[in-house]
Enzyme design. Structure first.
Site, mmCIF file in Angstrom:
data_model
loop_
_atom_site.group_PDB
_atom_site.id
_atom_site.type_symbol
_atom_site.label_atom_id
_atom_site.label_comp_id
_atom_site.label_asym_id
_atom_site.label_seq_id
_atom_site.Cartn_x
_atom_site.Cartn_y
_atom_site.Cartn_z
ATOM 1 N N GLU A 1 -50.704 111.231 84.771
ATOM 2 C CA GLU A 1 -50.296 111.854 85.977
ATOM 3 C C GLU A 1 -48.976 112.160 86.202
ATOM 4 O O GLU A 1 -48.048 111.196 85.824
ATOM 5 C CB GLU A 1 -51.031 111.356 87.363
ATOM 6 N N ASN B 1 -28.302 112.695 87.809
ATOM 7 C CA ASN B 1 -26.771 112.367 87.899
ATOM 8 C C ASN B 1 -25.776 113.091 88.034
ATOM 9 O O ASN B 1 -24.991 113.000 88.847
ATOM 10 C CB ASN B 1 -26.758 110.962 86.920
ATOM 11 N N ARG C 1 -23.763 114.990 74.048
ATOM 12 C CA ARG C 1 -23.045 115.297 75.229
ATOM 13 C C ARG C 1 -21.551 114.666 74.762
ATOM 14 O O ARG C 1 -21.187 114.135 73.633
ATOM 15 C CB ARG C 1 -23.561 114.411 76.299
ATOM 16 N N ARG D 1 -18.721 113.357 86.410
ATOM 17 C CA ARG D 1 -20.458 113.011 86.174
ATOM 18 C C ARG D 1 -20.727 111.372 86.006
ATOM 19 O O ARG D 1 -21.739 111.070 86.080
ATOM 20 C CB ARG D 1 -20.779 113.887 84.570
ATOM 21 N N SER E 1 -38.928 116.578 78.110
ATOM 22 C CA SER E 1 -37.725 116.450 77.310
ATOM 23 C C SER E 1 -37.761 115.546 76.404
ATOM 24 O O SER E 1 -37.199 114.630 76.276
ATOM 25 C CB SER E 1 -36.340 115.993 78.537
ATOM 26 N N LEU F 1 -42.899 91.671 85.262
ATOM 27 C CA LEU F 1 -42.914 92.944 84.746
ATOM 28 C C LEU F 1 -42.224 93.378 83.535
ATOM 29 O O LEU F 1 -41.169 92.610 83.059
ATOM 30 C CB LEU F 1 -42.055 93.615 85.939
ATOM 31 N N ARG G 1 -40.285 119.705 82.963
ATOM 32 C CA ARG G 1 -40.487 119.442 81.314
ATOM 33 C C ARG G 1 -40.380 117.871 81.074
ATOM 34 O O ARG G 1 -40.007 117.098 82.013
ATOM 35 C CB ARG G 1 -39.450 120.123 80.543
ATOM 36 N N ASP H 1 -33.259 111.802 86.059
ATOM 37 C CA ASP H 1 -32.788 112.942 85.674
ATOM 38 C C ASP H 1 -31.872 113.276 87.182
ATOM 39 O O ASP H 1 -32.304 113.023 88.264
ATOM 40 C CB ASP H 1 -33.501 114.315 85.417
ATOM 41 N N TRP I 1 -26.995 112.116 72.657
ATOM 42 C CA TRP I 1 -25.701 112.157 71.795
ATOM 43 C C TRP I 1 -24.900 113.438 71.566
ATOM 44 O O TRP I 1 -23.794 113.104 71.351
ATOM 45 C CB TRP I 1 -26.242 111.527 70.332
ATOM 46 N N HIS J 1 -23.720 108.655 87.138
ATOM 47 C CA HIS J 1 -24.514 107.762 86.463
ATOM 48 C C HIS J 1 -24.558 106.170 87.068
ATOM 49 O O HIS J 1 -25.363 105.605 87.139
ATOM 50 C CB HIS J 1 -23.924 107.593 84.907
HETATM 51 C C1 IPE Z 1 -33.733 113.673 80.206
HETATM 52 O O1 IPE Z 1 -32.596 114.336 80.824
HETATM 53 C C2 IPE Z 1 -33.202 112.450 79.499
HETATM 54 C C3 IPE Z 1 -32.900 111.352 80.184
HETATM 55 C C4 IPE Z 1 -33.223 111.099 81.687
HETATM 56 C C5 IPE Z 1 -32.334 110.086 79.592
HETATM 57 P P1 IPE Z 1 -31.961 115.316 80.333
HETATM 58 O O2 IPE Z 1 -31.001 115.787 81.498
HETATM 59 O O3 IPE Z 1 -30.954 114.744 79.023
HETATM 60 O O4 IPE Z 1 -32.759 116.405 79.647
HETATM 61 P P2 IPE Z 1 -32.832 117.782 79.911
HETATM 62 O O5 IPE Z 1 -31.685 118.427 79.300
HETATM 63 O O6 IPE Z 1 -33.160 118.348 81.163
HETATM 64 O O7 IPE Z 1 -34.121 118.316 78.845
HETATM 65 C C1 IPE Z 2 -29.871 111.920 83.901
HETATM 66 O O1 IPE Z 2 -28.611 112.725 84.668
HETATM 67 C C2 IPE Z 2 -28.967 110.659 83.223
HETATM 68 C C3 IPE Z 2 -28.999 110.904 81.729
HETATM 69 C C4 IPE Z 2 -29.378 111.849 80.808
HETATM 70 C C5 IPE Z 2 -28.356 109.937 80.996
HETATM 71 P P1 IPE Z 2 -28.021 113.963 83.810
HETATM 72 O O2 IPE Z 2 -26.735 113.239 83.363
HETATM 73 O O3 IPE Z 2 -29.012 114.527 82.803
HETATM 74 O O4 IPE Z 2 -27.739 114.569 84.997
HETATM 75 P P2 IPE Z 2 -27.973 116.217 85.244
HETATM 76 O O5 IPE Z 2 -29.331 116.705 84.671
HETATM 77 O O6 IPE Z 2 -26.789 116.944 84.640
HETATM 78 O O7 IPE Z 2 -27.888 116.545 86.886
HETATM 79 MG MG MG Z 3 -30.158 116.220 83.078
#
Ligand code: IPE
Ligand code: IPE
Ligand code: MG
Length: 241
Positions: free
Chosen positions: A216, A31, A80, A42, A205, A140, A203, A29, A78, A46
């Site tokens: 852990e 990016n 987004r 954004r 998620s 792996l 969380r 999370d 989805w 990624h």
């Molecule tokens: C969790 O990140 C999902 C992925 C890393 C693919 P999100 O940014 O989508 O989740 P929330 O919004 O923090 O719960």
């Molecule tokens: C996680 O980064 C990657 C995916 C969920 C695909 P985010 O896109 O959720 O980045 P933030 O949480 O908005 O910073």
């Molecule tokens: Mg996120």
């Protein structure tokens, strides 16, 4: 100490410590925040995150972790903006094209797991081809969770069990935790020992809800594109303590 020295020191200690996690799962999370902090769109976050995927994969191989499960795209993702979803699918195709040979050479077996009914065309082909190309990799197992939701996975497992009962293959009395786990996407790997989540959110998620029962957790404020192999080793080292 340089980053390389620190990395070597941690790897050395990890090898001495024993009680290595067999299965590491990561919620990648942050990016978007990484890109925003640089005034970039954004998707650049990624793209930058791809390097961290390589770092985590390499880190697992070096440390001797057997299974790495990465949350790459959730069912909620989805919702987004269409352009961001498209950019993420495109990035997955790029990942497959760019990393294929390296994954094969390193003995990484890739599985792409989730509800793929909504994924068609080139990204769908990329999923199938990377699984085929890397099948049998011995070093792996890399699970890429794409269009994945933990609750949906549990519903799907329930449906599959009900189907087997209906067909007369299974008695209701034989539905136990093992029978249930056998219907999950992760049926052939042990539950994660260690869950890493970057960018500080406390969380899960909707990630691996069933499988995380005793896992852990290591939560770091670092944003995913800033997460290196050294950080990965720090997490494993912390777990061993
Ligand atoms: C969790 O990140 C999902 C992925 C890393 C693919 P999100 O940014 O989508 O989740 P929330 O919004 O923090 O719960
Ligand atoms: C996680 O980064 C990657 C995916 C969920 C695909 P985010 O896109 O959720 O980045 P933030 O949480 O908005 O910073
Ligand atoms: Mg996120």
């Amino acid at each position: 100490m340089s980053d390389l020295d620190e990395r070597r020191r941690l790897l050395h200690e990890i090898k001495l410590n024993g009680s290595l996690p067999v299965h590491v799962a990561i919620i990648m999370d942050g990016n978007g925040r990484w890109a925003a902090a640089r005034g970039l769109p954004r998707f650049r976050g990624h793209t930058a995150g791809m390097k961290s995927v390589r770092e985590a994969t390499q880190g697992c191989i070096e440390a001797g972790v057997r299974v790495l499960t990465l949350y790459a795209f959730s069912q909620e993702n989805w919702n987004r903006p269409r352009a961001e979803v498209a950019a993420l699918m495109k990035l997955f195709e790029r990942y497959v094209a760019k990393e294929r040979q390296e994954l094969i050479d390193e003995g990484v077996e890739v599985r792409v797991l989730g509800d793929h009914r909504r994924i068609t065309g080139a990204p769908r082909k990329a999923m199938e081809s990377i699984e085929r190309a890397t099948a049998g990799g011995k070093n792996l197992r890399l699970n890429l969770m794409i269009s994945y939701g933990g609750r949906a996975e549990i519903v799907r497992a329930s449906q599959r069990l009900a189907e087997r009962v209906q067909k007369g293959e299974l008695d209701i009395a034989d539905i136990d935790e093992q029978a249930f786990a056998n219907e999950l996407y992760t049926a052939d790997v042990p539950d994660p020992d260690l869950l890493i989540r970057t960018s500080g959110e406390l969380r899960v998620s909707n990630f691996l809800l069933w499988q995380l029962a005793y896992t852990e957790m290591f939560i770091t404020p670092l944003l995913w594109p800033d997460f290196t192999r050294t950080h990965h080793f720090e997490a494993i080292h912390e777990y061993q303590k």
